[in-house]
Design a protein around this motif. Structure first.
Motif, PDB file in Angstrom:
ATOM      1  N   UNK A 124       0.817  -1.207   0.000  1.00  0.00           N
ATOM      2  CA  UNK A 124       0.000   0.000   0.000  1.00  0.00           C
ATOM      3  C   UNK A 124       0.856   1.265   0.000  1.00  0.00           C
ATOM      4  N   UNK A 125       1.981   1.217   0.715  1.00  0.00           N
ATOM      5  CA  UNK A 125       2.687   2.452   1.038  1.00  0.00           C
ATOM      6  C   UNK A 125       4.107   2.539   0.498  1.00  0.00           C
ATOM      7  N   UNK A 126       4.639   1.442  -0.079  1.00  0.00           N
ATOM      8  CA  UNK A 126       6.035   1.448  -0.519  1.00  0.00           C
ATOM      9  C   UNK A 126       6.105   1.017  -1.979  1.00  0.00           C
ATOM     10  N   UNK A 178       4.814   6.427   1.011  1.00  0.00           N
ATOM     11  CA  UNK A 178       4.194   7.166  -0.084  1.00  0.00           C
ATOM     12  C   UNK A 178       2.681   7.164   0.073  1.00  0.00           C
ATOM     13  N   UNK A 179       2.075   8.318  -0.113  1.00  0.00           N
ATOM     14  CA  UNK A 179       0.632   8.468   0.017  1.00  0.00           C
ATOM     15  C   UNK A 179      -0.086   7.917  -1.216  1.00  0.00           C
ATOM     16  N   UNK A 180      -1.400   7.917  -1.102  1.00  0.00           N
ATOM     17  CA  UNK A 180      -2.220   7.433  -2.211  1.00  0.00           C
ATOM     18  C   UNK A 180      -1.979   8.257  -3.471  1.00  0.00           C
ATOM     19  N   UNK A 181      -1.731   9.581  -3.288  1.00  0.00           N
ATOM     20  CA  UNK A 181      -1.515  10.444  -4.451  1.00  0.00           C
ATOM     21  C   UNK A 181      -0.082  10.377  -4.975  1.00  0.00           C
ATOM     22  N   UNK A 182       0.764   9.520  -4.372  1.00  0.00           N
ATOM     23  CA  UNK A 182       2.131   9.336  -4.851  1.00  0.00           C
ATOM     24  C   UNK A 182       3.154  10.233  -4.195  1.00  0.00           C
ATOM     25  N   UNK A 183       2.724  11.154  -3.355  1.00  0.00           N
ATOM     26  CA  UNK A 183       3.678  12.048  -2.704  1.00  0.00           C
ATOM     27  C   UNK A 183       4.333  11.346  -1.520  1.00  0.00           C
ATOM     28  N   UNK A 184       5.620  11.631  -1.271  1.00  0.00           N
ATOM     29  CA  UNK A 184       6.318  10.974  -0.148  1.00  0.00           C
ATOM     30  C   UNK A 184       5.983  11.655   1.176  1.00  0.00           C
ATOM     31  N   UNK A 185       6.084  10.900   2.239  1.00  0.00           N
ATOM     32  CA  UNK A 185       5.915  11.443   3.582  1.00  0.00           C
ATOM     33  C   UNK A 185       6.946  10.765   4.477  1.00  0.00           C
ATOM     34  N   UNK A 186       7.683  11.568   5.230  1.00  0.00           N
ATOM     35  CA  UNK A 186       8.676  11.039   6.168  1.00  0.00           C
ATOM     36  C   UNK A 186       7.992  10.784   7.504  1.00  0.00           C
ATOM     37  N   UNK A 187       8.164   9.569   8.026  1.00  0.00           N
ATOM     38  CA  UNK A 187       7.507   9.199   9.277  1.00  0.00           C
ATOM     39  C   UNK A 187       8.509   8.574  10.235  1.00  0.00           C
ATOM     40  N   UNK A 188       8.189   8.695  11.517  1.00  0.00           N
ATOM     41  CA  UNK A 188       8.907   7.972  12.563  1.00  0.00           C
ATOM     42  C   UNK A 188       8.053   6.761  12.906  1.00  0.00           C
ATOM     43  N   UNK A 189       8.591   5.564  12.678  1.00  0.00           N
ATOM     44  CA  UNK A 189       7.803   4.331  12.766  1.00  0.00           C
ATOM     45  C   UNK A 189       8.183   3.541  14.015  1.00  0.00           C
ATOM     46  N   UNK A 190       7.149   3.174  14.780  1.00  0.00           N
ATOM     47  CA  UNK A 190       7.324   2.314  15.951  1.00  0.00           C
ATOM     48  C   UNK A 190       6.492   1.054  15.744  1.00  0.00           C
ATOM     49  N   UNK A 191       7.141  -0.095  15.787  1.00  0.00           N
ATOM     50  CA  UNK A 191       6.451  -1.372  15.573  1.00  0.00           C
ATOM     51  C   UNK A 191       6.718  -2.268  16.776  1.00  0.00           C
ATOM     52  N   UNK A 192       5.637  -2.826  17.340  1.00  0.00           N
ATOM     53  CA  UNK A 192       5.773  -3.710  18.505  1.00  0.00           C
ATOM     54  C   UNK A 192       4.976  -4.982  18.263  1.00  0.00           C
ATOM     55  N   UNK A 193       5.542  -6.135  18.633  1.00  0.00           N
ATOM     56  CA  UNK A 193       4.782  -7.380  18.499  1.00  0.00           C
ATOM     57  C   UNK A 193       3.645  -7.432  19.521  1.00  0.00           C
TER      58      UNK A 193
END
Length: 728
Positions: free
Chosen positions: A286-288, A317-332
């Motif tokens: 969806x996003x990459x 990347x957004x639905x419109x194709x523009x990039x967005x920089x995010x800080x990502x936190x992933x936890x199990x």
């Protein structure tokens, strides 16, 4: 027999039914006419017939009464083929027609069901209680005791409301019983009940009516289940769901296959996909973009291995194709057994943060560039309680040019500024710094520090406290340090210049006073006694005026030459002259004084013809100055003037037999305005200009003027000339 509650069946020795009562008709479903004359086997299930035959044989072998309690539970067979559990008692009756076996059959279906239900109630994990329609407890299973804390003895006979209803809770029990009386169905509902220890429980209740055999409503049963934990979890889940939904961060849930299972509103706003578009897809699809998904696979693998990833900066990347920089936190997300059942991902848009960071970095770079262009040391120092517990945050590169230390070396030593202070300035600087720390105004102070090579450097520091801790003590100080060594040197030059100016004025006043007084005295004498004076007196007065004027002329000429040297007007150019010609020019200055001075002049003529290239008036003046000094200090003794040769050129030496120059002052006699005896009572005239001027003139011509003490007293001044060929 028809009034008995048990079914009675009588049969003869052949097993033929000969008598039944009304209850037997009801229990077995056969009519009386159908049963009488029929074989007893029609009432026995096929599976029990063999056992029944054995029982009959045993009974006939030993007839007698056998009660129901002494026999196992058997089964009866109804006309419709259904079976029922039964208890059977046997008895033997003798009649006129023969022996009759009577069997009393009791259908125990309801009793067994009741027993089974009672066992279920007793063993149930749910609290089950029975109560009358007045709300009085009549049954109380062990689960009730576990749930509410009351034993059956404590509970039975008590009104439910009085025992279990919290004081501030509305009476729902009376309302429920009223609904049951009205024939309404009561569904499961949740309520609050009181434990024996006073704590309030949240329970899920199911209420059912209890009816007697006639269908009359006689009470109600309540099944209660503790849902306190479930309710709390549901509230927590609802609260968490509200937080997730209202969060400004995009929050997503994924399965173990990394398929999106939840997608909050912030995710929709951030990425542009609705929940319907996102759920069921993988985040990377969806996003990459396709060519950039290796990084995501690596992150997922780390999470599958049990690692929690916090604040990983990534680009999506957004639905419109523009990039967005995010800080990502992933936890199990783990189940109670610790097995991973999915993962949560929180993404925060850091586009503005990165832009701000870039702007801050650019501003810092501009500031650093500006700071590093300033001709001063900029420092930022942290304090940890007091002056002796500090840490370096920043020092500009200029420190290396000023003190020889690199910024890294300065920052590495927390006590750098104190340790390198000049010992004579340490106490004063520490006291001033403490005053700054204690809350005084910004500090400006001058001090000296020792450079890396050990030489002192004069500095001026302006410091201010930028931050203080909660106790008011400084935690950060910033300052500017300027190298004022040149400034201090200039101040010293100005100070010396002022001193020399004062000294010059004093010397001029003193030196001019003597010849002017002599000339003035001669003029006054001539004016008042001119006609009365003899020709000899007149000649003496004229000679005195001439000497005074000559001395004034030499004094003014020396001052003028010193001024020209200071301005750089003299070049040292000239033409070829012999040493004899140079000496003759110098002695010409004393033509008015030679008879009166009474000195002996010894000349060694041997190298007098040696030549050099000089400005004759200027060098002759320099030689004359030294001769005049020698005559002044000779005390009437002869002075020696010699022409000599040295390997590097011709020399003129002038020596006297005067007191000489003390050793402590020999290095200074060629400095401007320096006198061997500078007191007002000194016995010799002079301004301290002549020797300064003479050496400068000689050095201007490539030569020098040297001094040495005579072994038997007095001084020797030697003019060192360049040979003519070198001077040319």
């Amino acid at each position: 027999m028809d009034s008995l509650p048990d079914a009675l069946v009588g049969c003869d020795d052949a097993g033929t039914i000969v008598v039944v009562n009304a209850e037997a008709e009801r229990v077995f479903g056969w009519g009386r006419d159908e049963l009488i004359g029929a074989r007893l086997d029609i009432l026995i299930p096929e599976s029990h017939k063999s056992a029944h035959s054995a029982d009959v044989d045993a009974f006939l072998d030993k007839p007698g009464f056998r009660p129901m309690s002494s026999r196992p539970v058997l089964s009866g067979l109804r006309r419709d083929g259904s079976q029922f559990p039964a208890e059977i008692s046997l008895s033997w009756v003798r009649t006129e027609a023969g022996n009759l076996a009577l069997a009393a059959v009791r259908d125990i279906t309801e009793r067994l069901e009741a027993t089974r239900l009672a066992a279920l109630v007793e063993s149930s994990d749910d609290a089950i209680l029975g109560k009358t329609m007045d709300g009085v407890i009549i049954t109380w299973n062990p689960a009730c005791e576990r749930l509410y804390g009351f034993t059956a003895i404590e509970a039975i006979g008590q009104p439910v409301s009085a025992l279990l209803l919290p004081a501030d809770e509305p009476d729902d029990i009376a309302e429920i019983l009223a609904k049951l009386r009205a024939g309404e169905r009561v569904g499961r509902y949740e309520a609050r009940r009181r434990h024996k220890d006073g704590t309030v429980l949240e329970v899920s209740l199911a209420v059912s009516p209890i009816r007697d055999s006639s269908g009359q409503l006689v009470g109600a049963s309540t099944i209660a289940r503790d849902v306190s934990v479930i309710s709390r979890r549901m509230r927590d889940a609802a609260r968490l769901a509200a937080i997730v939904e209202s969060s400004e961060d995009a929050i997503m849930g994924v399965s173990t296959e990394w398929v999106l299972t939840s997608w909050n509103s912030a995710a929709e706003r951030m990425y542009g996909y609705t929940a319907e578009e996102a759920l069921g897809r993988t985040p990377e699809s969806l996003l990459i973009p396709a060519g950039r998904r290796d990084e995501a696979a690596e992150l997922y693998e780390r999470v599958r291995n049990g690692e929690s990833l916090i604040g990983i900066p990534v680009r999506r990347w957004r639905k419109d194709g523009s990039p967005v920089d995010v800080s990502l936190t992933i936890s199990p997300i783990l189940d109670p057994s610790g097995r991973m059942m999915g993962a949560s991902a929180i993404a925060r848009d850091i586009t503005k943060d990165l832009e701000g960071a870039r702007e801050l970095e650019a501003a810092e770079a501009r500031y650093r560039t500006l700071v590093e262009q300033v001709p001063a040391i900029i420092y930022d120092w942290g304090f940890q309680g007091d002056l002796h517990h500090t840490r370096g945050n920043y020092v500009s590169p200029q420190i290396e040019a000023v003190l020889g230390f690199t910024p890294r070396e300065a920052i590495a030593d927390p006590q750098f500024w104190l340790v390198r202070l000049h010992p004579d300035d340490r106490v004063r600087v520490e006291a001033e710094t403490i005053r700054l720390i204690e809350g005084a105004a910004p500090l400006t102070i001058e001090f000296r520090m020792l450079a890396k090579d050990g030489h002192p450097v004069a500095l001026r520091s302006q410091a201010v406290v930028l931050e203080r801790d909660e106790h008011g003590k400084p935690s950060r100080i910033q300052g500017v340090v300027i190298d004022i060594t040149a400034e201090k040197a200039a101040e010293e030059v100005l100070r010396k210049g002022a001193e020399e100016k004062t000294q010059l004025i004093n010397l001029l006043a003193h030196e001019l006073f003597t010849p002017i007084t002599s000339i003035q005295g001669a003029a006054l004498t001539l004016s008042s006694l001119g006609e009365q004076l003899s020709s000899e007196d007149l000649s003496g007065l004229a000679e005195g005026v001439a000497k005074g004027a000559a001395r004034l002329r030499r004094l003014v000429r020396n001052l003028d030459a010193a001024a020209r040297l200071d301005r750089g007007d003299m070049t040292g150019s000239g033409r070829m002259w012999s040493l004899g010609e140079i000496l003759a020019f110098a002695l010409h200055e004393f033509q008015f004084e030679s008879d009166a001075l009474d000195f002996n002049l010894a000349l060694d003529q041997k190298p007098a013809t040696r030549t050099t290239v000089v400005d004759l008036p200027l060098v002759g003046q320099a030689v004359g100055i030294v001769i005049e000094n020698a005559l002044d200090y000779s005390n009437g003794e002869a002075i020696d003037i010699k022409f000599e040769e040295r390997g590097d050129g011709p020399l003129i030496s002038v020596s006297d037999r005067g007191p000489g120059v003390p050793s402590a002052q020999r290095d200074r006699i060629f400095e401007l305005f320096t006198q061997v005896d500078s007191s007002d009572s000194r016995g010799h005239e002079g301004m301290g200009v002549g020797l300064f001027l003479a050496r400068r003139v000689m050095r201007l011509h490539g030569g020098d003027l040297e001094y040495e003490a005579r072994p038997d007293g007095g001084s020797i001044f030697t003019f060192c000339f360049l040979p003519a060929e070198s001077a040319a």
